[in-house]
Scaffold this motif. Structure first.
Motif, PDB file in Angstrom:
ATOM      1  N   LYS A  70       1.235  -1.211   0.146  1.00  0.00           N
ATOM      2  CA  LYS A  70       0.344  -0.478   0.068  1.00  0.00           C
ATOM      3  C   LYS A  70       1.296   0.766  -0.172  1.00  0.00           C
ATOM      4  N   GLY A  71       1.902   1.291   0.675  1.00  0.00           N
ATOM      5  CA  GLY A  71       2.965   2.263   0.606  1.00  0.00           C
ATOM      6  C   GLY A  71       3.402   2.612  -1.257  1.00  0.00           C
ATOM      7  N   LYS A  72       3.793   4.153  -0.779  1.00  0.00           N
ATOM      8  CA  LYS A  72       4.418   4.774  -1.978  1.00  0.00           C
ATOM      9  C   LYS A  72       5.928   4.268  -1.906  1.00  0.00           C
ATOM     10  N   GLY A  73       6.103   4.778  -2.637  1.00  0.00           N
ATOM     11  CA  GLY A  73       8.436   4.667  -3.518  1.00  0.00           C
ATOM     12  C   GLY A  73       8.663   4.624  -2.051  1.00  0.00           C
ATOM     13  N   PRO A  74       8.879   5.580  -1.396  1.00  0.00           N
ATOM     14  CA  PRO A  74      10.120   6.097   0.129  1.00  0.00           C
ATOM     15  C   PRO A  74       9.602   4.589   0.946  1.00  0.00           C
ATOM     16  N   GLU A  75       8.707   4.864   1.297  1.00  0.00           N
ATOM     17  CA  GLU A  75       8.293   3.866   2.268  1.00  0.00           C
ATOM     18  C   GLU A  75       8.326   2.202   1.732  1.00  0.00           C
ATOM     19  N   GLN A  76       8.381   1.771   0.392  1.00  0.00           N
ATOM     20  CA  GLN A  76       8.023   0.611  -0.435  1.00  0.00           C
ATOM     21  C   GLN A  76       9.455   0.732   0.117  1.00  0.00           C
ATOM     22  N   ALA A  80      11.475  -2.777   2.083  1.00  0.00           N
ATOM     23  CA  ALA A  80      12.105  -4.180   1.414  1.00  0.00           C
ATOM     24  C   ALA A  80      13.109  -4.396   2.090  1.00  0.00           C
ATOM     25  N   SER A  81      14.372  -3.098   2.275  1.00  0.00           N
ATOM     26  CA  SER A  81      15.560  -3.167   3.820  1.00  0.00           C
ATOM     27  C   SER A  81      15.040  -3.875   4.777  1.00  0.00           C
ATOM     28  N   LEU A  82      14.214  -3.664   5.474  1.00  0.00           N
ATOM     29  CA  LEU A  82      13.257  -3.938   6.750  1.00  0.00           C
ATOM     30  C   LEU A  82      13.574  -5.352   6.457  1.00  0.00           C
ATOM     31  N   ALA A  83      12.987  -5.868   5.368  1.00  0.00           N
ATOM     32  CA  ALA A  83      12.679  -7.572   4.980  1.00  0.00           C
ATOM     33  C   ALA A  83      14.183  -8.493   5.352  1.00  0.00           C
ATOM     34  N   CYS A  84      14.851  -7.350   4.871  1.00  0.00           N
ATOM     35  CA  CYS A  84      16.353  -8.407   4.783  1.00  0.00           C
ATOM     36  C   CYS A  84      17.009  -8.045   6.227  1.00  0.00           C
ATOM     37  N   LEU A  85      17.030  -6.796   6.887  1.00  0.00           N
ATOM     38  CA  LEU A  85      17.577  -6.476   8.344  1.00  0.00           C
ATOM     39  C   LEU A  85      17.011  -7.680   9.109  1.00  0.00           C
ATOM     40  N   LEU A  86      15.671  -8.311   8.758  1.00  0.00           N
ATOM     41  CA  LEU A  86      14.494  -8.398   9.862  1.00  0.00           C
ATOM     42  C   LEU A  86      15.593 -10.389   9.673  1.00  0.00           C
ATOM     43  N   ASP A 113       6.229  -6.245 -12.589  1.00  0.00           N
ATOM     44  CA  ASP A 113       4.942  -5.272 -12.380  1.00  0.00           C
ATOM     45  C   ASP A 113       6.283  -3.850 -13.765  1.00  0.00           C
ATOM     46  N   GLY A 114       5.736  -3.504 -14.566  1.00  0.00           N
ATOM     47  CA  GLY A 114       6.327  -2.944 -15.269  1.00  0.00           C
ATOM     48  C   GLY A 114       5.490  -1.143 -14.936  1.00  0.00           C
ATOM     49  N   ALA A 115       4.705  -1.650 -13.959  1.00  0.00           N
ATOM     50  CA  ALA A 115       3.818  -0.127 -13.791  1.00  0.00           C
ATOM     51  C   ALA A 115       4.096   0.609 -12.303  1.00  0.00           C
ATOM     52  N   ALA A 116       4.433  -0.849 -11.551  1.00  0.00           N
ATOM     53  CA  ALA A 116       5.074  -0.579 -10.095  1.00  0.00           C
ATOM     54  C   ALA A 116       6.075   0.154 -10.284  1.00  0.00           C
ATOM     55  N   ASN A 117       6.068   1.520  -8.826  1.00  0.00           N
ATOM     56  CA  ASN A 117       7.305   2.534  -8.602  1.00  0.00           C
ATOM     57  C   ASN A 117       8.589   2.368  -9.589  1.00  0.00           C
ATOM     58  N   ILE A 118       9.420   2.688  -9.786  1.00  0.00           N
ATOM     59  CA  ILE A 118      10.645   2.422 -10.255  1.00  0.00           C
ATOM     60  C   ILE A 118      11.561   2.196  -9.211  1.00  0.00           C
ATOM     61  N   GLN A 119      11.690   2.914  -8.234  1.00  0.00           N
ATOM     62  CA  GLN A 119      12.654   3.069  -6.854  1.00  0.00           C
ATOM     63  C   GLN A 119      12.157   1.180  -6.006  1.00  0.00           C
ATOM     64  N   ALA A 120      11.002   1.040  -6.449  1.00  0.00           N
ATOM     65  CA  ALA A 120      10.430  -0.109  -5.017  1.00  0.00           C
ATOM     66  C   ALA A 120      10.917  -1.083  -5.738  1.00  0.00           C
ATOM     67  N   ALA A 125      14.466  -5.743  -6.466  1.00  0.00           N
ATOM     68  CA  ALA A 125      15.692  -6.666  -7.087  1.00  0.00           C
ATOM     69  C   ALA A 125      17.397  -6.823  -5.857  1.00  0.00           C
ATOM     70  N   THR A 126      17.371  -6.310  -5.113  1.00  0.00           N
ATOM     71  CA  THR A 126      18.454  -5.781  -4.152  1.00  0.00           C
ATOM     72  C   THR A 126      18.025  -6.847  -3.143  1.00  0.00           C
ATOM     73  N   SER A 127      16.823  -6.678  -2.013  1.00  0.00           N
ATOM     74  CA  SER A 127      16.459  -7.514  -1.102  1.00  0.00           C
ATOM     75  C   SER A 127      15.643  -8.652  -1.910  1.00  0.00           C
ATOM     76  N   LEU A 128      15.246  -9.174  -2.014  1.00  0.00           N
ATOM     77  CA  LEU A 128      14.643 -11.046  -3.073  1.00  0.00           C
ATOM     78  C   LEU A 128      15.726 -11.071  -3.622  1.00  0.00           C
TER      79      LEU A 128
END
Length: 377
Positions: A70-76, A80-86, A113-120, A125-128
């Protein structure tokens, strides 16, 4: 007694703060949610919080899921980073697998998803990549992304904006990270498929993509030669010529700092491909040291450092999982004087020794080296 009481108070304060952050990740205000995610990220990057987090891992996972969806780019990106740290805190095993099972489909959806926020998409790509490494899930394919940056057979270059190139660079680095835990037969298949094509990325206009491609080529050569010392590559000479030209690049259209960075990396890549040589680096932390003596180690170290940042030395000392990855053995029990010199609070010294003591007394689930089925080339 006063010291112990102080430590208990500090522990209670920290736990209270963390609970507030966890509660605030579902706040209506995007700014509050962002602050909460950043607060949790900072705490997990610089402390060992296994017990506190373990009990609340699914609550935190639910929050990450909600912020990603539900979040926008910076929140996503923060989620994603928090998932890695977890996952780094939980280590390799059932708990991180449980977290990853929930988040993996969301990461993949955003990434592709080509339509998703590019920063997200860049963050996913890194977190996965890192979460897959920790949770030891199947080796995911990031190929569909970075292959779009390959120069085409007719020599024409794809027309991509810088943000898309960054997405492809992150996907390539995650793919390279997962090569480090591939089986012999997987490495063999990847080498045959990609080594003839990866050099095309060396012609990319973006310096970071060129560097990522160079380091990935060096890594693939290392893995292939580990399994077959006689490994030969058909286009070896043209590749060495290309690497040499990047190691001595004098292109006046390129920025000075870009050229300096590129030349330094490609001197190392050329040595790796031509002479099987690696520029060894020693990392010192507390009373210990670790040697980065291969491209596999370098890619793994760089991936973890990207998330824990300045907390990397602390994690190398006290995080069981990261110590397992780098074969450092259980955390060392450190004397009081050394702990004082580590420039951390009394409470953190207490946490560190508690973590070290616990690690030395319990049987640990070893980080498995998956490259055991060495296939013939």
């Amino acid at each position: 007694v006063g010291g112990e009481a102080g430590e208990e108070t500090a522990q209670e304060d920290l736990q209270y703060k963390l609970k507030v952050f966890i509660d605030s990740t579902v706040d209506k205000s995007a700014k509050t949610r962002q602050g909460a995610l950043d607060g949790l990220k900072a705490a997990m990057a610089t402390r060992i919080l296994y017990e506190f987090i373990s009990d609340r891992r699914m609550t935190i996972t639910d929050s990450i899921e909600r912020c990603l969806k539900k979040g926008k780019g910076p929140e996503q990106c923060a989620a994603a980073s928090l998932a890695c740290l977890l996952c780094i805190q939980l280590g390799s095993g059932v708990e991180s697998e449980e977290v990853f099972k929930t988040l993996k489909p969301i990461f993949k959806n955003i990434l592709l998803d080509g339509a998703a926020n590019i920063q997200a998409r860049q963050a996913c790509a890194t977190s996965l990549g890192l979460c897959t490494l920790v949770a030891e899930d199947d080796i995911l394919s990031f190929e569909s992304l970075f292959m779009r940056s390959y120069v085409k057979e007719d020599g024409s270059r794809p027309s991509l904006n810088p943000q898309t190139t960054l997405l492809h660079t992150n996907a390539l680095l995650s793919w390279a990270l997962l090569l480090t835990i591939c089986t012999g037969s997987q490495v063999k298949a990847v080498t045959h498929k990609h080594l003839p094509k990866l050099p095309r990325l060396l012609e990319n206009d973006d310096v970071n993509m060129r560097i990522a491609a160079g380091e990935t080529i060096a890594l693939l050569f290392e893995l292939a030669r580990d399994m077959d010392p006689e490994f030969e590559y058909d286009d070896w000479e043209p590749l060495c010529d290309k690497l040499n030209s990047l190691a001595t690049d004098c292109n006046k259209h390129r920025a000075k700092t870009d050229k300096r960075k590129q030349r330094s990396v490609f001197r190392d890549v050329l040595k790796a491909v031509e002479e099987r040589d690696f520029q060894t680096e020693t990392i010192r932390f507390s009373t210990e040291r670790m040697t980065i003596d291969s491209w596999v180690r370098k890619r793994t170290y760089d991936a973890f450092r990207e998330f824990v940042g300045s907390g990397m030395n602390y994690h190398l000392q006290a995080n069981e999982f990261i110590r397992d990855v780098f074969q450092l053995g259980p955390p060392m029990l450190v004397d009081a004087a050394t702990l004082k010199s580590m420039k951390i609070s009394r409470f953190e010294r207490h946490l560190y020794n508690a973590a070290a003591f616990k690690a030395r007394t319990k049987a640990r689930n070893k980080f498995r080296d998956k490259r055991v089925d060495v296939g013939e080339f």
